[in-house]
Write a protein that holds these residues in place. Sequence first.
Motif, short mmCIF file in Angstrom:
data_model
loop_
_atom_site.label_atom_id
_atom_site.label_comp_id
_atom_site.label_asym_id
_atom_site.label_seq_id
_atom_site.Cartn_x
_atom_site.Cartn_y
_atom_site.Cartn_z
N VAL A 110 50.55 -6.65 -1.81
CA VAL A 110 50.15 -8.00 -1.43
C VAL A 110 48.73 -7.98 -0.90
O VAL A 110 47.91 -8.83 -1.26
N ASN A 111 48.40 -7.01 -0.04
CA ASN A 111 47.05 -6.91 0.50
C ASN A 111 46.03 -6.67 -0.61
O ASN A 111 44.95 -7.26 -0.60
N LYS A 112 46.35 -5.79 -1.55
CA LYS A 112 45.46 -5.51 -2.67
C LYS A 112 45.25 -6.77 -3.49
O LYS A 112 44.12 -7.11 -3.87
N LYS A 113 46.33 -7.50 -3.75
CA LYS A 113 46.23 -8.74 -4.53
C LYS A 113 45.38 -9.76 -3.78
O LYS A 113 44.53 -10.44 -4.38
N GLN A 114 45.54 -9.84 -2.47
CA GLN A 114 44.76 -10.79 -1.67
C GLN A 114 43.28 -10.42 -1.70
O GLN A 114 42.42 -11.31 -1.86
N ILE A 115 42.95 -9.15 -1.60
CA ILE A 115 41.55 -8.71 -1.66
C ILE A 115 40.96 -9.03 -3.02
O ILE A 115 39.84 -9.54 -3.13
N LEU A 116 41.72 -8.73 -4.07
CA LEU A 116 41.23 -9.03 -5.43
C LEU A 116 41.05 -10.52 -5.64
O LEU A 116 40.07 -10.96 -6.27
N ASP A 117 41.98 -11.32 -5.11
CA ASP A 117 41.85 -12.78 -5.23
C ASP A 117 40.62 -13.28 -4.48
O ASP A 117 39.88 -14.14 -4.99
N ASN A 118 40.36 -12.74 -3.30
CA ASN A 118 39.18 -13.13 -2.54
C ASN A 118 37.90 -12.76 -3.29
O ASN A 118 36.94 -13.54 -3.35
N PHE A 119 37.89 -11.55 -3.85
CA PHE A 119 36.73 -11.11 -4.62
C PHE A 119 36.52 -12.00 -5.84
O PHE A 119 35.40 -12.40 -6.16
N LYS A 120 37.61 -12.33 -6.51
CA LYS A 120 37.55 -13.19 -7.69
C LYS A 120 36.98 -14.56 -7.32
O LYS A 120 36.14 -15.11 -8.04
N GLU A 121 37.43 -15.11 -6.19
CA GLU A 121 36.90 -16.40 -5.73
C GLU A 121 35.41 -16.32 -5.46
O GLU A 121 34.66 -17.23 -5.81
N MET A 122 34.99 -15.22 -4.86
CA MET A 122 33.57 -15.05 -4.57
C MET A 122 32.77 -14.98 -5.85
O MET A 122 31.69 -15.56 -5.95
N VAL A 123 33.28 -14.26 -6.83
CA VAL A 123 32.57 -14.14 -8.12
C VAL A 123 32.53 -15.49 -8.81
O VAL A 123 31.48 -15.91 -9.33
N GLU A 124 33.66 -16.19 -8.80
CA GLU A 124 33.72 -17.49 -9.47
C GLU A 124 32.80 -18.51 -8.81
O GLU A 124 32.23 -19.36 -9.48
N SER A 125 32.63 -18.41 -7.51
CA SER A 125 31.76 -19.37 -6.83
C SER A 125 30.32 -18.88 -6.77
O SER A 125 29.48 -19.50 -6.13
N ASN A 126 30.06 -17.76 -7.44
CA ASN A 126 28.74 -17.16 -7.48
C ASN A 126 28.23 -16.77 -6.11
O ASN A 126 27.06 -16.49 -5.93
N GLU A 127 29.10 -16.76 -5.15
CA GLU A 127 28.71 -16.41 -3.78
C GLU A 127 28.23 -14.97 -3.70
O GLU A 127 27.31 -14.65 -2.97
N ILE A 128 28.82 -14.14 -4.51
CA ILE A 128 28.46 -12.73 -4.48
C ILE A 128 27.03 -12.50 -4.98
O ILE A 128 26.38 -11.53 -4.61
N PHE A 129 26.59 -13.39 -5.84
CA PHE A 129 25.24 -13.23 -6.40
C PHE A 129 24.22 -14.12 -5.70
O PHE A 129 23.04 -14.09 -6.02
N ASN A 130 24.67 -14.89 -4.78
CA ASN A 130 23.81 -15.81 -4.06
C ASN A 130 22.90 -15.03 -3.11
O ASN A 130 23.26 -13.99 -2.60
N ARG A 131 21.71 -15.55 -2.86
CA ARG A 131 20.78 -14.88 -1.94
C ARG A 131 21.33 -14.85 -0.53
O ARG A 131 21.03 -13.95 0.22
N ASN A 132 22.14 -15.79 -0.19
CA ASN A 132 22.68 -15.86 1.17
C ASN A 132 24.04 -15.14 1.29
O ASN A 132 24.72 -15.30 2.27
N SER A 133 24.36 -14.39 0.29
CA SER A 133 25.66 -13.71 0.34
C SER A 133 25.65 -12.57 1.34
O SER A 133 24.60 -12.17 1.83
N ILE A 134 26.77 -12.03 1.58
CA ILE A 134 26.92 -10.96 2.57
C ILE A 134 26.17 -9.69 2.15
O ILE A 134 25.79 -8.89 2.98
N PHE A 135 25.93 -9.49 0.84
CA PHE A 135 25.27 -8.28 0.37
C PHE A 135 23.78 -8.29 0.62
O PHE A 135 23.13 -7.28 0.62
#
Length: 137
Positions: A110-135
Amino acid sequence: MKNKKQLMKVKDNYLNVEKEKLKSIDEALEAFYNKKSAIENEIKLVLELNINDIFSMEQKYEFINYQKEKLKKIEEEIKSLEKEKEQIKEKIALLNAEKKAIDKYFTLKVNKKQILDNFKEMVESNEIFNRNSIFNK
C-alpha cells in the motif's frame, strides 16, 4: 486489501483450529496427571499397609506392580501429549508470524502504491519539471 482480509481470515481459521487442539490436549493432560496422582496415592497407601500374612503380602506387591505398569503407560502418554502440545505451540507461533508477514507485505504494498501514485500525480501535473519543484530548491 480484499486479498489481505481473505488471507488473514484463513490464517485465523487455522489458528483457531490449533488453539482448539491445544485446549483439548491440555484437558487430556489434566486428566492424565490426575490419574497419575491417584495411582501414586494408591501405591503409597498400599505400601503403608501393615500386612503379616504372606498370601496377602504377595497380593499387595502384585497390586503395586500392576499399578506401576499403569503408571508407566500414563507417563508415556503424558510425554506424547506434551510433545504434541509443543508442536502445536510451534504451529501457532508460525501462524502468528505468517499473519505479521502478511500484514507487513500488504502495508508495504500500500505504501509503495501510494508513493507511486504521488509520483504519478507530480509527473502528470508537471510539478516535477517545474522550476519551483522540490528538485530545484
